[in-house]
Design a protein around this motif. Structure first.
Motif, PDB file in Angstrom:
ATOM      1  N   GLN A  78       0.831  -1.202   0.000  1.00 38.80           N
ATOM      2  CA  GLN A  78       0.000   0.000   0.000  1.00 38.80           C
ATOM      3  C   GLN A  78       0.870   1.258   0.000  1.00 38.80           C
ATOM      4  O   GLN A  78       0.570   2.229  -0.704  1.00 38.80           O
ATOM      5  N   THR A  79       1.948   1.232   0.773  1.00 37.33           N
ATOM      6  CA  THR A  79       2.871   2.369   0.799  1.00 37.33           C
ATOM      7  C   THR A  79       3.503   2.563  -0.575  1.00 37.33           C
ATOM      8  O   THR A  79       3.575   3.699  -1.076  1.00 37.33           O
ATOM      9  N   HIS A  80       3.930   1.469  -1.185  1.00 41.42           N
ATOM     10  CA  HIS A  80       4.526   1.538  -2.528  1.00 41.42           C
ATOM     11  C   HIS A  80       3.512   2.099  -3.522  1.00 41.42           C
ATOM     12  O   HIS A  80       3.851   2.961  -4.335  1.00 41.42           O
ATOM     13  N   HIS A  81       2.284   1.623  -3.450  1.00 35.82           N
ATOM     14  CA  HIS A  81       1.247   2.094  -4.378  1.00 35.82           C
ATOM     15  C   HIS A  81       0.992   3.588  -4.173  1.00 35.82           C
ATOM     16  O   HIS A  81       0.847   4.340  -5.139  1.00 35.82           O
ATOM     17  N   LYS A  82       0.954   4.021  -2.897  1.00 36.58           N
ATOM     18  CA  LYS A  82       0.723   5.445  -2.620  1.00 36.58           C
ATOM     19  C   LYS A  82       1.883   6.288  -3.154  1.00 36.58           C
ATOM     20  O   LYS A  82       1.657   7.322  -3.786  1.00 36.58           O
ATOM     21  N   ASP A  86       1.487   9.012  -6.047  1.00 38.82           N
ATOM     22  CA  ASP A  86       1.870  10.401  -5.771  1.00 38.82           C
ATOM     23  C   ASP A  86       2.905  10.885  -6.789  1.00 38.82           C
ATOM     24  O   ASP A  86       2.810  12.017  -7.290  1.00 38.82           O
ATOM     25  N   ALA A  87       3.874  10.036  -7.104  1.00 38.76           N
ATOM     26  CA  ALA A  87       4.887  10.419  -8.097  1.00 38.76           C
ATOM     27  C   ALA A  87       4.243  10.619  -9.466  1.00 38.76           C
ATOM     28  O   ALA A  87       4.580  11.571 -10.187  1.00 38.76           O
ATOM     29  N   GLN A  88       3.316   9.733  -9.815  1.00 40.00           N
ATOM     30  CA  GLN A  88       2.642   9.882 -11.103  1.00 40.00           C
ATOM     31  C   GLN A  88       1.802  11.152 -11.141  1.00 40.00           C
ATOM     32  O   GLN A  88       1.756  11.851 -12.153  1.00 40.00           O
ATOM     33  N   THR A  89       1.142  11.468 -10.030  1.00 43.89           N
ATOM     34  CA  THR A  89       0.353  12.700  -9.959  1.00 43.89           C
ATOM     35  C   THR A  89       1.255  13.924 -10.103  1.00 43.89           C
ATOM     36  O   THR A  89       0.934  14.864 -10.851  1.00 43.89           O
ATOM     37  N   ASN A  90       2.387  13.909  -9.392  1.00 45.11           N
ATOM     38  CA  ASN A  90       3.329  15.039  -9.492  1.00 45.11           C
ATOM     39  C   ASN A  90       3.866  15.183 -10.908  1.00 45.11           C
ATOM     40  O   ASN A  90       3.982  16.303 -11.428  1.00 45.11           O
ATOM     41  N   GLN A  91       4.181  14.046 -11.547  1.00 43.84           N
ATOM     42  CA  GLN A  91       4.678  14.101 -12.924  1.00 43.84           C
ATOM     43  C   GLN A  91       3.596  14.611 -13.878  1.00 43.84           C
ATOM     44  O   GLN A  91       3.890  15.389 -14.796  1.00 43.84           O
TER      45      GLN A  91
END
Length: 176
Positions: A78-82, A86-91
């Motif tokens: 779950q942490t990895h998915h979050k 988050d990285a994809q959202t920032n990108q």
């Protein structure tokens, strides 16, 4: 009765007494042997009961360890998915800002390089890490490609970090 008959009768009586005592001894030995077999059977049953309860306890302990590991791995996943989302959202935000020209990527020019021959003026915006150096803006298409490359790199680093955490979770309990 003649003495020979008396002798035969006495011999028959002795043989009968010997046979009776042998049969009695045989019977007593059978009872004792039966008791020994019953005692061995009871001890064997006790041993089997102790072994099976020990095995059941070991199975329960292993199941508890597996359940705890699954829970830790689930939290890690779950942490990895979050982190990945988050990285994809920032990108995605960065790509959107680049596409709308809300943000322009630029490169710092080497002012001491005489081969550049470029006289680009220093940017007046305060949107940069390096202040006061000569900068050249990047083409938006090139900026998009750079962001895509860094996005793939970020995803790779996040996946690597998740794999390392997974291995640590697997190896750490095994070494205990």
């Amino acid at each position: 009765m003649t003495p020979a008959q008396k002798l035969i009768a006495l011999l028959v009586l002795i043989v009968l007494l010997m046979g009776g005592s042998a049969a009695g001894a045989w019977k007593v030995q059978g009872w004792r042997y039966g008791q020994q077999l019953a005692e061995q059977s009871r001890l064997h049953a006790d041993d089997l009961s102790a072994i099976s309860s020990g095995a059941a306890a070991q199975v329960r302990a292993d199941q508890d360890k597996r359940l705890a590991l699954e829970q830790r791995l689930s939290v890690s996943d779950q942490t990895h998915h979050k982190e990945l989302s988050d990285a994809q959202t920032n990108q995605a935000r960065l790509r959107d800002r680049l596409a709308t020209s809300d943000l322009r990527l630029s490169v710092l020019l080497d002012a001491t390089d005489p081969a550049s021959g470029c006289s680009v003026s220093t940017g007046t915006e305060a949107v940069g890490v390096v202040h006061g150096g000569a900068r050249a803006p990047l083409d938006p298409a090139h900026a998009q490609r750079i962001v895509a490359i860094t996005d793939a790199g970020d995803q790779g680093l996040i996946a690597l970090k998740a794999c390392q955490a997974y291995i640590r979770e697997i190896v750490a309990p095994a070494s205990l």
